[in-house]
Design a protein around this motif. Structure first.
Motif, short mmCIF file in Angstrom:
data_model
loop_
_atom_site.label_atom_id
_atom_site.label_comp_id
_atom_site.label_asym_id
_atom_site.label_seq_id
_atom_site.Cartn_x
_atom_site.Cartn_y
_atom_site.Cartn_z
N TYR A 71 0.86 -1.17 0.00
CA TYR A 71 0.00 0.00 0.00
C TYR A 71 0.91 1.23 0.00
O TYR A 71 1.61 1.48 0.96
CB TYR A 71 -0.88 0.02 1.25
CG TYR A 71 -1.73 -1.23 1.39
CD1 TYR A 71 -3.01 -1.27 0.86
CD2 TYR A 71 -1.24 -2.36 2.05
CE1 TYR A 71 -3.78 -2.42 0.99
CE2 TYR A 71 -2.01 -3.50 2.17
CZ TYR A 71 -3.28 -3.52 1.65
OH TYR A 71 -4.04 -4.65 1.77
N ALA A 72 0.89 1.99 -1.10
CA ALA A 72 1.85 3.09 -1.23
C ALA A 72 1.15 4.44 -1.34
O ALA A 72 0.03 4.55 -1.83
CB ALA A 72 2.73 2.87 -2.46
N ASN A 73 1.86 5.47 -0.87
CA ASN A 73 1.46 6.88 -1.02
C ASN A 73 0.02 7.15 -0.59
O ASN A 73 -0.76 7.74 -1.33
CB ASN A 73 1.68 7.34 -2.47
CG ASN A 73 3.13 7.20 -2.87
OD1 ASN A 73 4.03 7.58 -2.11
ND2 ASN A 73 3.37 6.64 -4.03
N MET A 74 -0.32 6.73 0.60
CA MET A 74 -1.67 6.92 1.12
C MET A 74 -1.75 8.19 1.95
O MET A 74 -0.75 8.64 2.52
CB MET A 74 -2.06 5.75 2.01
CG MET A 74 -2.19 4.45 1.28
SD MET A 74 -2.57 3.11 2.42
CE MET A 74 -0.98 2.89 3.20
N GLU A 75 -2.94 8.72 2.05
CA GLU A 75 -3.20 9.81 2.98
C GLU A 75 -3.18 9.22 4.39
O GLU A 75 -3.35 8.01 4.58
CB GLU A 75 -4.58 10.43 2.71
CG GLU A 75 -4.71 11.07 1.35
CD GLU A 75 -3.82 12.29 1.18
OE1 GLU A 75 -3.61 13.00 2.18
OE2 GLU A 75 -3.32 12.51 0.08
N HIS A 76 -2.99 10.07 5.39
CA HIS A 76 -2.85 9.60 6.77
C HIS A 76 -4.06 8.77 7.22
O HIS A 76 -3.90 7.73 7.85
CB HIS A 76 -2.63 10.78 7.71
CG HIS A 76 -2.31 10.38 9.11
ND1 HIS A 76 -1.11 9.78 9.45
CD2 HIS A 76 -3.03 10.46 10.25
CE1 HIS A 76 -1.12 9.51 10.75
NE2 HIS A 76 -2.26 9.91 11.26
N GLY A 77 -5.28 9.21 6.88
CA GLY A 77 -6.49 8.48 7.27
C GLY A 77 -6.54 7.09 6.63
O GLY A 77 -6.92 6.12 7.30
N GLU A 78 -6.18 7.00 5.37
CA GLU A 78 -6.13 5.70 4.68
C GLU A 78 -5.11 4.78 5.35
O GLU A 78 -5.36 3.60 5.55
CB GLU A 78 -5.73 5.87 3.22
CG GLU A 78 -6.73 6.55 2.33
CD GLU A 78 -6.16 6.75 0.94
OE1 GLU A 78 -6.55 5.97 0.04
OE2 GLU A 78 -5.33 7.65 0.77
N TRP A 79 -3.94 5.36 5.66
CA TRP A 79 -2.86 4.61 6.28
C TRP A 79 -3.32 4.03 7.61
O TRP A 79 -3.06 2.85 7.92
CB TRP A 79 -1.66 5.55 6.47
CG TRP A 79 -0.50 4.97 7.19
CD1 TRP A 79 0.44 4.12 6.71
CD2 TRP A 79 -0.14 5.24 8.55
NE1 TRP A 79 1.37 3.83 7.68
CE2 TRP A 79 1.04 4.51 8.83
CE3 TRP A 79 -0.68 6.03 9.56
CZ2 TRP A 79 1.67 4.54 10.06
CZ3 TRP A 79 -0.05 6.05 10.79
CH2 TRP A 79 1.11 5.31 11.03
N LEU A 80 -4.03 4.83 8.40
CA LEU A 80 -4.53 4.34 9.69
C LEU A 80 -5.51 3.19 9.51
O LEU A 80 -5.50 2.23 10.27
CB LEU A 80 -5.20 5.49 10.46
CG LEU A 80 -4.27 6.56 11.01
CD1 LEU A 80 -5.08 7.71 11.61
CD2 LEU A 80 -3.31 5.99 12.04
N GLU A 81 -6.36 3.27 8.49
CA GLU A 81 -7.32 2.19 8.23
C GLU A 81 -6.63 0.90 7.82
O GLU A 81 -6.99 -0.18 8.28
CB GLU A 81 -8.34 2.61 7.16
CG GLU A 81 -9.38 3.58 7.66
CD GLU A 81 -10.17 3.05 8.86
OE1 GLU A 81 -10.67 1.91 8.81
OE2 GLU A 81 -10.26 3.77 9.87
N VAL A 82 -5.62 0.99 6.96
CA VAL A 82 -4.89 -0.21 6.54
C VAL A 82 -4.17 -0.82 7.74
O VAL A 82 -4.13 -2.05 7.89
CB VAL A 82 -3.91 0.09 5.39
CG1 VAL A 82 -3.02 -1.12 5.10
CG2 VAL A 82 -4.66 0.49 4.13
N ARG A 83 -3.63 0.01 8.63
CA ARG A 83 -2.95 -0.51 9.82
C ARG A 83 -3.90 -1.32 10.70
O ARG A 83 -3.48 -2.24 11.38
CB ARG A 83 -2.37 0.64 10.64
CG ARG A 83 -1.06 1.14 10.08
CD ARG A 83 -0.43 2.10 11.01
NE ARG A 83 -0.38 1.54 12.36
CZ ARG A 83 0.62 1.72 13.21
NH1 ARG A 83 1.64 2.44 12.87
NH2 ARG A 83 0.58 1.21 14.41
#
Length: 100
Positions: A2-14
């Motif tokens: 998962y590359a170059n995500m916005e912070h909110g997207e990154w938190l969801e993937v985590r």
């Protein structure tokens, strides 16, 4: 990956896997989080976490520390702006700051 995500997207993937910082908490070895904290975070029931001074400075100093590492070790690093997921164990994820 998962590359170059916005912070909110990154938190969801985590939330969709177990990462390195989760492991210490799950094993009861983290002074900052408990196994219950990890569970509540993964199911979306945790309270929003305010940024601490340590979190602030850790993020701000990443580039400086990476540059010093390059000088001392005579190596190059590159920023990794993605979350990595194990193909064999998809529940395991990793979020590294730099790759050597």
């Amino acid at each position: 990956m998962y590359a170059n995500m916005e912070h909110g997207e990154w938190l969801e993937v985590r939330k969709s896997g177990i990462g390195g910082s989760d492991v210490a908490a799950i094993l009861g070895l983290s002074p900052w989080k408990s196994p219950l904290d990890v569970y509540l975070d993964k199911v979306g029931k945790s309270a929003p976490q305010e940024e601490t001074d340590a979190m602030y400075w850790g993020t701000r100093l990443e580039d400086l520390v990476a540059k010093k590492y390059c000088e001392v070790k005579d190596r190059e690093v590159r920023k990794v702006n993605s979350i990595l997921r194990s193909e064999k164990y998809p529940c395991l994820i990793g979020n590294i700051d730099r790759a050597v």
